[in-house]
Enzyme design. Structure first.
Site, short mmCIF file in Angstrom:
data_model
loop_
_atom_site.label_atom_id
_atom_site.label_comp_id
_atom_site.label_asym_id
_atom_site.label_seq_id
_atom_site.Cartn_x
_atom_site.Cartn_y
_atom_site.Cartn_z
N ASN A 106 0.80 -1.23 0.00
CA ASN A 106 0.00 0.00 0.00
C ASN A 106 0.83 1.28 0.00
O ASN A 106 0.40 2.28 -0.55
CB ASN A 106 -0.93 0.03 1.22
CG ASN A 106 -1.98 -1.06 1.17
OD1 ASN A 106 -2.78 -1.12 0.24
ND2 ASN A 106 -1.97 -1.95 2.15
N SER A 137 -7.54 6.06 0.56
CA SER A 137 -8.76 5.47 1.12
C SER A 137 -9.36 6.47 2.12
O SER A 137 -8.66 7.40 2.55
CB SER A 137 -8.38 4.19 1.87
OG SER A 137 -9.45 3.73 2.67
N TYR A 150 -3.20 -0.71 8.06
CA TYR A 150 -3.68 -0.28 6.74
C TYR A 150 -3.92 1.23 6.74
O TYR A 150 -3.53 1.94 5.81
CB TYR A 150 -4.97 -1.04 6.43
CG TYR A 150 -5.67 -0.67 5.14
CD1 TYR A 150 -5.21 -1.14 3.91
CD2 TYR A 150 -6.83 0.11 5.15
CE1 TYR A 150 -5.88 -0.82 2.73
CE2 TYR A 150 -7.50 0.43 3.98
CZ TYR A 150 -7.02 -0.04 2.76
OH TYR A 150 -7.69 0.28 1.60
N1 NAD Z 1 -12.74 -1.84 -1.71
C1 NAD Z 1 -12.76 -0.85 -0.85
O1 NAD Z 1 -13.67 -0.74 -0.01
C2 NAD Z 1 -11.67 0.20 -0.87
C3 NAD Z 1 -11.87 1.35 -0.10
C4 NAD Z 1 -10.89 2.33 -0.08
C5 NAD Z 1 -9.74 2.14 -0.82
N2 NAD Z 1 -9.58 1.01 -1.57
C6 NAD Z 1 -8.34 0.88 -2.33
O2 NAD Z 1 -8.64 0.75 -3.70
C7 NAD Z 1 -7.61 0.00 -4.35
C8 NAD Z 1 -8.21 -1.18 -5.10
O3 NAD Z 1 -8.84 -2.01 -4.14
P1 NAD Z 1 -9.92 -3.13 -4.51
O4 NAD Z 1 -11.05 -2.97 -3.60
O5 NAD Z 1 -10.16 -3.14 -5.96
O6 NAD Z 1 -9.13 -4.43 -4.04
P2 NAD Z 1 -8.82 -5.80 -4.79
O7 NAD Z 1 -8.30 -6.72 -3.74
O8 NAD Z 1 -9.99 -6.25 -5.59
O9 NAD Z 1 -7.65 -5.41 -5.80
C9 NAD Z 1 -6.33 -5.21 -5.36
C10 NAD Z 1 -5.39 -5.25 -6.54
O10 NAD Z 1 -4.05 -5.11 -6.05
C11 NAD Z 1 -3.24 -6.11 -6.65
N3 NAD Z 1 -2.12 -6.48 -5.80
C12 NAD Z 1 -2.15 -6.97 -4.53
N4 NAD Z 1 -0.90 -7.26 -4.13
C13 NAD Z 1 -0.06 -6.94 -5.15
C14 NAD Z 1 1.34 -7.02 -5.34
N5 NAD Z 1 2.16 -7.50 -4.39
N6 NAD Z 1 1.85 -6.59 -6.51
C15 NAD Z 1 1.04 -6.12 -7.49
N7 NAD Z 1 -0.30 -6.01 -7.37
C16 NAD Z 1 -0.84 -6.43 -6.22
C17 NAD Z 1 -4.19 -7.31 -6.82
O11 NAD Z 1 -3.68 -8.24 -7.74
C18 NAD Z 1 -5.44 -6.59 -7.31
O12 NAD Z 1 -5.40 -6.33 -8.68
C19 NAD Z 1 -6.64 -0.41 -3.24
O13 NAD Z 1 -5.60 0.55 -3.15
C20 NAD Z 1 -7.51 -0.33 -1.98
O14 NAD Z 1 -6.73 -0.16 -0.82
C21 NAD Z 1 -10.52 0.03 -1.62
#
Ligand code: NAD
Length: 257
Positions: A106, A137, A150
């Site tokens: 992150n 986030s 996180y």
């Molecule tokens: N879903 C939510 O509620 C939410 C809320 C706020 C922020 N976010 C942020 O939005 C972004 C996307 O989240 P999401 O909900 O789509 O999650 P998700 O788990 O569906 O997707 C995460 C992505 O990160 C990639 N990833 C994880 N580890 C990795 C690594 N070591 N190297 C390369 N890629 C890697 C995964 O392959 C995936 O494509 C993230 O930064 C998350 O923190 C999500």
């Protein structure tokens, strides 16, 4: 920013939010889209390639925790794209039982990726300027008790992105830095929350009741924010809405006489 004929690099483009944003971007007739992610998704990639044949869409394998992977992926993408107009750092992990990966995926990963991209895009280094969009986030705005690690990593993303958005840099590099703060969004990131909290104690029930938005709606607003291309903006993308935040100033330096 008119996205037609632009080159975009999306890190985490096969994730829950990432794949919806990529689809939305492809609908804007990009010139090229590079998807950097940990694992390939051949089916989605070929679906995009046949649905949007005018865009050169390709995948580069990247473990964001490895700087050498990032360097190689940017180099490979640069060989196919004349310039990077937009880079989105959209990967993420929410699991406080995994301290180092939480920080490395992150925060450190976002920092490495931003700095490498900036090197290619910086006008003082022969680049064309552009926009780097970092996904933080709501946990990067307010301390989040059940996900303290996180939340710390995401606060780091917000601070790093806002710092690099300072005019001191922007007026030289021509690279805008934008912070995106989604609220609870329906993706696998939110699955099994109870097993991913900082401590193995029952989380306050309030977290089960937080209103969630769909990844599609979040993606539409994220693309709107990219199109607005506002350096230093911090965008809240929550409950289906897009709102630019006024960030509080809590300290200013006292100067010596
Ligand atoms: N879903 C939510 O509620 C939410 C809320 C706020 C922020 N976010 C942020 O939005 C972004 C996307 O989240 P999401 O909900 O789509 O999650 P998700 O788990 O569906 O997707 C995460 C992505 O990160 C990639 N990833 C994880 N580890 C990795 C690594 N070591 N190297 C390369 N890629 C890697 C995964 O392959 C995936 O494509 C993230 O930064 C998350 O923190 C999500």
């Amino acid at each position: 920013m008119d996205l037609a004929q632009k080159n975009v690099v999306y890190l985490g483009g096969f994730g829950g939010i990432g794949q919806k944003v990529c689809a939305e971007l492809l609908g804007r007739q990009l010139k090229a889209l590079a998807v950097f992610d940990l694992l390939p998704n051949e089916q989605l990639l070929s679906e995009w390639q046949s649905k949007y044949p005018q865009t050169q869409t390709f995948y580069e394998k990247v473990d964001i925790t490895k700087r050498s992977d990032l360097e190689a992926a940017y180099k490979a993408a640069a060989a196919k794209m004349s310039q990077f107009d937009v880079v989105v750092n959209g990967m993420g992990l929410m699991n406080d039982r995994m301290l180092l990966p939480t920080i490395e995926i992150n925060l450190t990963g976002v920092i490495h990726s931003s700095l490498i991209a900036l090197d290619y895009m910086d006008r003082t280094k022969g680049g064309q300027g552009g926009q780097i969009v970092n996904i933080s986030s709501v946990a990067g705005l307010e301390p989040t008790a059940i996900m303290a690690i996180y939340s710390a990593a995401k606060h780091g993303v917000t601070a790093f992105t806002r710092a690099l958005a300072h005019d001191f840099y922007f007026l030289r590099t021509g690279v805008a830095f934008v912070t995106i703060c989604p609220g609870f969004t329906d993706t696998s990131l939110l699955h099994d929350l109870g097993d991913k909290t900082t401590f193995d104690i029952e989380a306050p029930k309030v977290y089960d009741r937080v209103k969630r938005q769909s990844a599609e709606v979040c993606a539409q607003n994220l693309v709107k924010a990219i199109e607005l291309n506002k350096n230093a903006a911090v965008w809240l993308l929550d409950v289906g809405e897009l709102k630019q935040l006024e960030m509080p100033v809590m300290w200013t330096p006292v100067l010596q006489d």
